[in-house]
Design an enzyme around this catalytic site. Sequence first.
Site, short mmCIF file in Angstrom:
data_model
loop_
_atom_site.label_atom_id
_atom_site.label_comp_id
_atom_site.label_asym_id
_atom_site.label_seq_id
_atom_site.Cartn_x
_atom_site.Cartn_y
_atom_site.Cartn_z
N HIS A 54 26.32 27.77 -56.13
CA HIS A 54 25.33 28.51 -56.91
C HIS A 54 25.95 29.41 -57.96
O HIS A 54 25.44 29.53 -59.07
CB HIS A 54 24.46 29.34 -55.96
CG HIS A 54 23.39 30.12 -56.66
ND1 HIS A 54 22.33 29.52 -57.29
CD2 HIS A 54 23.23 31.46 -56.85
CE1 HIS A 54 21.55 30.44 -57.83
NE2 HIS A 54 22.08 31.63 -57.58
N ASP A 108 24.78 23.68 -54.76
CA ASP A 108 24.03 24.94 -54.77
C ASP A 108 23.07 24.95 -53.58
O ASP A 108 22.13 24.14 -53.53
CB ASP A 108 23.26 25.06 -56.08
CG ASP A 108 22.63 26.43 -56.29
OD1 ASP A 108 22.36 27.11 -55.28
OD2 ASP A 108 22.41 26.81 -57.45
N SER A 167 21.18 32.24 -62.77
CA SER A 167 20.25 32.30 -61.63
C SER A 167 18.90 32.88 -62.06
O SER A 167 18.23 32.32 -62.92
CB SER A 167 20.89 33.12 -60.50
OG SER A 167 20.15 32.98 -59.30
#
Length: 395
Positions: free
Chosen positions: A368, A338, A241
Amino acid sequence: MSFRPYVNGGNTESRAQSGNQLVYFMPITIKLENGPAANECQEGRELTYPHRPRDLNRRLPGQQNSACPRTAHAQPRNCVYGAVRGAGAAGKMAGGGLAACGFSRSWGGIVVSFGPHHGLSALLTRKPQRVPWRLPACRQKTSFSFLNRPDLPKLAYKRLKGKSPGIIFIPGYISNMNGTKALAIEEFCKSLGHAYIRFDYSGVGNSEGNLEESTVGKWRKDILSIIDDIAVGPQILVGSSLGGWLMLHAAVARPEKVIALVGVATAADALVTQFNQLPVEIKKEAEIKGTWALPSKYHEDGFYRIQYSFIKEAEHHCLLHSRIPVHCPVRLLHGMKDDIVPWQTSMQVADRVLSTDVDVILRKDSDHRMKEKADIQLLTYTIDDLIDKLSTIVN
């Protein structure tokens, strides 16, 4: 446009004869048995090839006869891949360069490859880890060390000594070093005997600092401190991320030490982009209150409370507005479900980096976090493939 079966070095593909355009992967079924694999093309012709031979004495550039014991293992079943060249909107997105897309039934994912390298098909037929390993059944308390830095918060980290290249895991926004992916990679590195580092950002987990005073710039310094003061030798960075955004910065700042990147749901510029897309009144409210409530199903409160100052400072570290001077191999994994960072962000990163050795791997049913068993397996396959690739390079 014509098609022909293609067999080379254990890889079975269907390639079209055309110009340097986008490559779309079409299905060719591969049936794998224990031992030599039997490949069955659409034409029905069976092709056989042995497992890829493993050199037990591979060396990294600059190393002298460093042993690298690696053993063969069973291949995943029912991988589906192949290739067809063609043009279209995706070709324009790729800037007219060579790219490839593929589907892997065993992973439920799509692979997009940018550049002339030939590691994509090998990755699709990757084998499970050479040394059996498993995720920890529970999160046990582990000892960690502190990196002392003059005038900067101490950083908590856990270091596993081992062979080069080493792997460094860079966590996501306010995530700590004890997450599922961080621990899984550690177990994987133990099984191969490779060095590994996981750490907490300043203001997060066991590191010193105030989270409300944290910024992208400060966390960038944290990563560079780990690379400069803790890591030994060449490193593969694995960023999750926001950590994927920061790994790009680290690769730009330390090109001599960062030799490969693996991004998981890479959130390059994501917070800034999402904030700028908000209605004017919400942005104004965030400015007045000093915080922005970012909705998230992954937080117990249903949202992350992000400092307005964090977003404004992050604007100085955006990368996608221009070419990114990263020249090392890049692998970008992303879930197509996601709802935090769209998978198209990974495509943008692939297009912006200067490296020609770039793969984007999309998992159709992943979210995600990409922390399910199949996601973790794909992540470790990807790291393993890069270790293999880099370990075969000899000066």
